[in-house]
Design a protein around this motif. Structure first.
Motif, PDB file in Angstrom:
ATOM      1  N   GLN A  24      42.969  38.269  46.500  1.00 47.19           N
ATOM      2  CA  GLN A  24      43.227  37.796  47.859  1.00 47.19           C
ATOM      3  C   GLN A  24      42.157  36.799  48.275  1.00 47.19           C
ATOM      4  O   GLN A  24      41.104  36.701  47.651  1.00 47.19           O
ATOM      5  CB  GLN A  24      43.202  38.963  48.854  1.00 47.19           C
ATOM      6  CG  GLN A  24      44.318  39.938  48.695  1.00 47.19           C
ATOM      7  CD  GLN A  24      44.294  40.983  49.796  1.00 47.19           C
ATOM      8  OE1 GLN A  24      43.236  41.333  50.310  1.00 47.19           O
ATOM      9  NE2 GLN A  24      45.462  41.479  50.157  1.00 47.19           N
ATOM     10  N   ARG A  44      43.155  38.087  55.943  1.00 48.39           N
ATOM     11  CA  ARG A  44      43.324  37.947  54.491  1.00 48.39           C
ATOM     12  C   ARG A  44      44.678  37.319  54.196  1.00 48.39           C
ATOM     13  O   ARG A  44      45.583  37.390  55.009  1.00 48.39           O
ATOM     14  CB  ARG A  44      43.253  39.320  53.825  1.00 48.39           C
ATOM     15  CG  ARG A  44      41.878  39.937  53.874  1.00 48.39           C
ATOM     16  CD  ARG A  44      41.898  41.289  53.159  1.00 48.39           C
ATOM     17  NE  ARG A  44      40.578  41.851  53.009  1.00 48.39           N
ATOM     18  CZ  ARG A  44      40.029  42.686  53.873  1.00 48.39           C
ATOM     19  NH1 ARG A  44      40.680  43.061  54.948  1.00 48.39           N
ATOM     20  NH2 ARG A  44      38.814  43.147  53.668  1.00 48.39           N
ATOM     21  N   ALA A  58      47.253  36.099  50.451  1.00 51.93           N
ATOM     22  CA  ALA A  58      47.369  36.077  48.994  1.00 51.93           C
ATOM     23  C   ALA A  58      46.667  34.835  48.461  1.00 51.93           C
ATOM     24  O   ALA A  58      46.766  33.755  49.047  1.00 51.93           O
ATOM     25  CB  ALA A  58      48.834  36.080  48.583  1.00 51.93           C
TER      26      ALA A  58
END
Length: 57
Positions: A16, A29, A31
């Motif tokens: 991440q 956060r 990907a």
């Protein structure tokens, strides 16, 4: 001197990216982009270095 604000690989979850606000990690956060793929046209590149977290009070 600390790295500028931006998306960096999350040191606790390398799959991440986490937002570094210039002084500390935030809870935001996302990907991580697959290795070998650059940013989409019109997007700024994602910074590569991972900031070292500064111990809190």
């Amino acid at each position: 001197m600390t790295p500028p604000p931006g998306w960096y690989r999350d040191p606790s979850a390398p799959h991440q990216e986490r937002w570094w606000d210039g002084t500390a990690w935030t809870e935001h956060r996302r990907a991580a982009e697959p290795v070998g793929y650059g940013p989409a046209v019109g997007q700024a590149p994602v910074p590569v270095p991972v900031p070292v977290p500064v111990p809190g009070p």
